[in-house]
Write a protein that holds these residues in place. Structure first.
Motif, PDB file in Angstrom:
ATOM      1  N   VAL A   6       0.837  -1.195   0.000  1.00 47.07           N
ATOM      2  CA  VAL A   6       0.000   0.000   0.000  1.00 47.07           C
ATOM      3  C   VAL A   6       0.875   1.249   0.000  1.00 47.07           C
ATOM      4  O   VAL A   6       1.898   1.297   0.694  1.00 47.07           O
ATOM      5  N   ILE A   7       0.470   2.235  -0.788  1.00 41.20           N
ATOM      6  CA  ILE A   7       1.108   3.561  -0.764  1.00 41.20           C
ATOM      7  C   ILE A   7       0.075   4.557  -0.277  1.00 41.20           C
ATOM      8  O   ILE A   7      -1.022   4.639  -0.838  1.00 41.20           O
ATOM      9  N   ILE A   8       0.386   5.299   0.767  1.00 39.43           N
ATOM     10  CA  ILE A   8      -0.519   6.319   1.282  1.00 39.43           C
ATOM     11  C   ILE A   8       0.112   7.682   1.045  1.00 39.43           C
ATOM     12  O   ILE A   8       1.242   7.933   1.456  1.00 39.43           O
ATOM     13  N   SER A   9      -0.631   8.550   0.384  1.00 40.38           N
ATOM     14  CA  SER A   9      -0.154   9.913   0.139  1.00 40.38           C
ATOM     15  C   SER A   9      -0.967  10.872   1.002  1.00 40.38           C
ATOM     16  O   SER A   9      -2.186  10.996   0.838  1.00 40.38           O
ATOM     17  N   THR A  10      -0.298  11.521   1.946  1.00 41.67           N
ATOM     18  CA  THR A  10      -1.009  12.369   2.900  1.00 41.67           C
ATOM     19  C   THR A  10      -0.562  13.824   2.844  1.00 41.67           C
ATOM     20  O   THR A  10       0.632  14.117   2.786  1.00 41.67           O
ATOM     21  N   PRO A  11      -1.514  14.744   2.890  1.00 41.38           N
ATOM     22  CA  PRO A  11      -1.166  16.154   3.113  1.00 41.38           C
ATOM     23  C   PRO A  11      -0.925  16.375   4.594  1.00 41.38           C
ATOM     24  O   PRO A  11      -1.011  15.431   5.392  1.00 41.38           O
ATOM     25  N   GLU A  12      -0.640  17.608   4.949  1.00 45.83           N
ATOM     26  CA  GLU A  12      -0.427  17.939   6.361  1.00 45.83           C
ATOM     27  C   GLU A  12      -1.360  19.065   6.765  1.00 45.83           C
ATOM     28  O   GLU A  12      -1.306  20.154   6.200  1.00 45.83           O
ATOM     29  N   TYR A  13      -2.214  18.786   7.736  1.00 49.55           N
ATOM     30  CA  TYR A  13      -3.116  19.787   8.286  1.00 49.55           C
ATOM     31  C   TYR A  13      -2.768  19.979   9.761  1.00 49.55           C
ATOM     32  O   TYR A  13      -2.905  19.050  10.561  1.00 49.55           O
ATOM     33  N   ASP A  14      -2.306  21.162  10.120  1.00 54.20           N
ATOM     34  CA  ASP A  14      -1.996  21.454  11.525  1.00 54.20           C
ATOM     35  C   ASP A  14      -1.056  20.421  12.138  1.00 54.20           C
ATOM     36  O   ASP A  14      -1.303  19.897  13.238  1.00 54.20           O
ATOM     37  N   HIS A  15       0.015  20.107  11.408  1.00 54.24           N
ATOM     38  CA  HIS A  15       1.058  19.169  11.867  1.00 54.24           C
ATOM     39  C   HIS A  15       0.577  17.723  11.947  1.00 54.24           C
ATOM     40  O   HIS A  15       1.235  16.903  12.598  1.00 54.24           O
ATOM     41  N   ALA A  16      -0.544  17.388  11.321  1.00 55.35           N
ATOM     42  CA  ALA A  16      -1.082  16.038  11.432  1.00 55.35           C
ATOM     43  C   ALA A  16      -1.746  15.618  10.127  1.00 55.35           C
ATOM     44  O   ALA A  16      -1.865  16.406   9.186  1.00 55.35           O
ATOM     45  N   ILE A  17      -2.190  14.356  10.076  1.00 53.40           N
ATOM     46  CA  ILE A  17      -2.902  13.871   8.901  1.00 53.40           C
ATOM     47  C   ILE A  17      -4.337  14.403   8.919  1.00 53.40           C
ATOM     48  O   ILE A  17      -4.852  14.774   9.980  1.00 53.40           O
ATOM     49  N   PRO A  18      -5.010  14.431   7.772  1.00 56.76           N
ATOM     50  CA  PRO A  18      -6.400  14.904   7.728  1.00 56.76           C
ATOM     51  C   PRO A  18      -7.339  13.998   8.521  1.00 56.76           C
ATOM     52  O   PRO A  18      -7.095  12.793   8.675  1.00 56.76           O
ATOM     53  N   ALA A  19      -8.414  14.568   8.998  1.00 53.55           N
ATOM     54  CA  ALA A  19      -9.398  13.808   9.769  1.00 53.55           C
ATOM     55  C   ALA A  19      -9.998  12.674   8.955  1.00 53.55           C
ATOM     56  O   ALA A  19     -10.290  11.598   9.492  1.00 53.55           O
ATOM     57  N   ALA A  20     -10.184  12.887   7.656  1.00 54.17           N
ATOM     58  CA  ALA A  20     -10.786  11.845   6.810  1.00 54.17           C
ATOM     59  C   ALA A  20      -9.895  10.614   6.732  1.00 54.17           C
ATOM     60  O   ALA A  20     -10.390   9.475   6.729  1.00 54.17           O
ATOM     61  N   LEU A  21      -8.592  10.810   6.682  1.00 56.15           N
ATOM     62  CA  LEU A  21      -7.665   9.679   6.648  1.00 56.15           C
ATOM     63  C   LEU A  21      -7.651   8.972   8.000  1.00 56.15           C
ATOM     64  O   LEU A  21      -7.641   7.733   8.067  1.00 56.15           O
ATOM     65  N   LYS A  22      -7.660   9.732   9.076  1.00 55.79           N
ATOM     66  CA  LYS A  22      -7.707   9.130  10.409  1.00 55.79           C
ATOM     67  C   LYS A  22      -8.988   8.325  10.597  1.00 55.79           C
ATOM     68  O   LYS A  22      -8.990   7.248  11.196  1.00 55.79           O
ATOM     69  N   SER A  35       6.187  16.474   6.307  1.00 55.65           N
ATOM     70  CA  SER A  35       7.051  15.699   7.202  1.00 55.65           C
ATOM     71  C   SER A  35       6.389  15.372   8.533  1.00 55.65           C
ATOM     72  O   SER A  35       6.488  14.252   9.034  1.00 55.65           O
ATOM     73  N   ARG A  36       5.719  16.343   9.151  1.00 56.88           N
ATOM     74  CA  ARG A  36       5.084  16.088  10.446  1.00 56.88           C
ATOM     75  C   ARG A  36       3.909  15.120  10.289  1.00 56.88           C
ATOM     76  O   ARG A  36       3.700  14.248  11.137  1.00 56.88           O
ATOM     77  N   ALA A  37       3.153  15.277   9.232  1.00 60.01           N
ATOM     78  CA  ALA A  37       2.025  14.370   8.987  1.00 60.01           C
ATOM     79  C   ALA A  37       2.518  12.950   8.742  1.00 60.01           C
ATOM     80  O   ALA A  37       1.898  11.977   9.193  1.00 60.01           O
ATOM     81  N   GLN A  38       3.627  12.819   8.036  1.00 61.95           N
ATOM     82  CA  GLN A  38       4.168  11.484   7.776  1.00 61.95           C
ATOM     83  C   GLN A  38       4.626  10.833   9.080  1.00 61.95           C
ATOM     84  O   GLN A  38       4.405   9.638   9.299  1.00 61.95           O
ATOM     85  N   ALA A  39       5.258  11.603   9.944  1.00 62.53           N
ATOM     86  CA  ALA A  39       5.680  11.074  11.243  1.00 62.53           C
ATOM     87  C   ALA A  39       4.459  10.674  12.071  1.00 62.53           C
ATOM     88  O   ALA A  39       4.455   9.632  12.746  1.00 62.53           O
ATOM     89  N   HIS A  40       3.408  11.482  11.994  1.00 59.94           N
ATOM     90  CA  HIS A  40       2.163  11.198  12.691  1.00 59.94           C
ATOM     91  C   HIS A  40       1.556   9.894  12.178  1.00 59.94           C
ATOM     92  O   HIS A  40       1.131   9.033  12.959  1.00 59.94           O
ATOM     93  N   LEU A  41       1.549   9.724  10.867  1.00 60.61           N
ATOM     94  CA  LEU A  41       0.973   8.529  10.264  1.00 60.61           C
ATOM     95  C   LEU A  41       1.772   7.281  10.629  1.00 60.61           C
ATOM     96  O   LEU A  41       1.202   6.216  10.896  1.00 60.61           O
ATOM     97  N   ARG A  42       3.080   7.395  10.667  1.00 61.87           N
ATOM     98  CA  ARG A  42       3.914   6.265  11.076  1.00 61.87           C
ATOM     99  C   ARG A  42       3.557   5.828  12.498  1.00 61.87           C
ATOM    100  O   ARG A  42       3.460   4.629  12.791  1.00 61.87           O
ATOM    101  N   GLN A  43       3.387   6.786  13.363  1.00 63.43           N
ATOM    102  CA  GLN A  43       3.046   6.478  14.749  1.00 63.43           C
ATOM    103  C   GLN A  43       1.699   5.762  14.832  1.00 63.43           C
ATOM    104  O   GLN A  43       1.543   4.773  15.560  1.00 63.43           O
TER     105      GLN A  43
END
Length: 207
Positions: A69-85, A116-124
């Motif tokens: 799987v490849i996930i492409s995420t934008p960054e909203y307020d240092h995190a992933i979007p609510a829809a992805l979460k 970068s911050r959203a990607q780190a958030h998603l990894r976590q």
């Protein structure tokens, strides 16, 4: 090799969607990539009977059938979007298709730093017990200044970024092969992980 690309936003216009469309076309000789949208998916609402909504089940089935799987995420307020979460919450609460699934995280943003911050958030998030995705380590593809990154034909116009993406993608294909072989040899652990429950651990509901 069959891969699923998840557009990590419900926005109608997104450079993350453009990025995945470029990936699908540019690497068509190396992998078959199906791009999946999340903008029509229902918001997570914990069902009492744990019934999986049809659209969530369809996406889950595609993830299960894919090699990675490849996930492409934008960054909203240092995190992933609510829809992805919300999607991830559905998957973790119901079918858990991401357990031991090789995942590559990429992201595009209008600013110069990428997501970068959203990607780190998603990894976590993807490392949670109900998810336990196999995330490609030591690789981060960050596409900054994404509004100017694509021409009218959808081609990525930054040569250095094309080269970087090619290197990351080649590494991901190898990561997928190695990971899936490892998982195949230890399938019992995957099934054990799918039975994990915070209700058992905590003695109650997360709420």
């Amino acid at each position: 090799m069959k891969l699923v690309g998840i557009v990590g936003t419900n926005a109608n216009r997104s450079t993350n969607r453009q990025l995945l469309q470029f990936v699908k076309k540019h690497f068509s000789q190396q992998a078959e990539i199906e791009i999946c949208e999340i903008k029509e998916l229902p918001a997570f609402n914990e069902p009492e009977d744990k019934t999986t909504p049809e659209k969530i089940q369809d996406l889950s089935d595609k993830i299960v059938a894919a090699d990675g799987v490849i996930i492409s995420t934008p960054e909203y307020d240092h995190a992933i979007p609510a829809a992805l979460k919300s999607l991830i919450e559905w998957l973790s609460y119901t079918t858990r298709p991401l357990i031991d699934k090789p995942v590559m995280i990429v992201g595009a943003s209008h600013g110069s730093l990428g997501s970068s911050r959203a990607q780190a958030h998603l990894r976590q998030i993807l490392d949670a017990p109900e998810l336990k995705a196999r995330i490609m380590p030591s690789a981060e593809f960050l596409l900054g200044r994404s509004l100017e990154a694509f021409d009218e034909a959808g081609q990525l116009v930054y040569p250095e970024k094309v080269k970087e993406l090619e290197e990351c993608f080649d590494e991901f294909l190898l990561f997928v092969e190695i990971t899936n072989q490892l998982v195949k040899d230890h399938r019992f652990k995957t099934e054990q992980n799918k039975q994990f429950s915070w209700e058992t651990v905590n003695g109650g509901n997360n709420e």
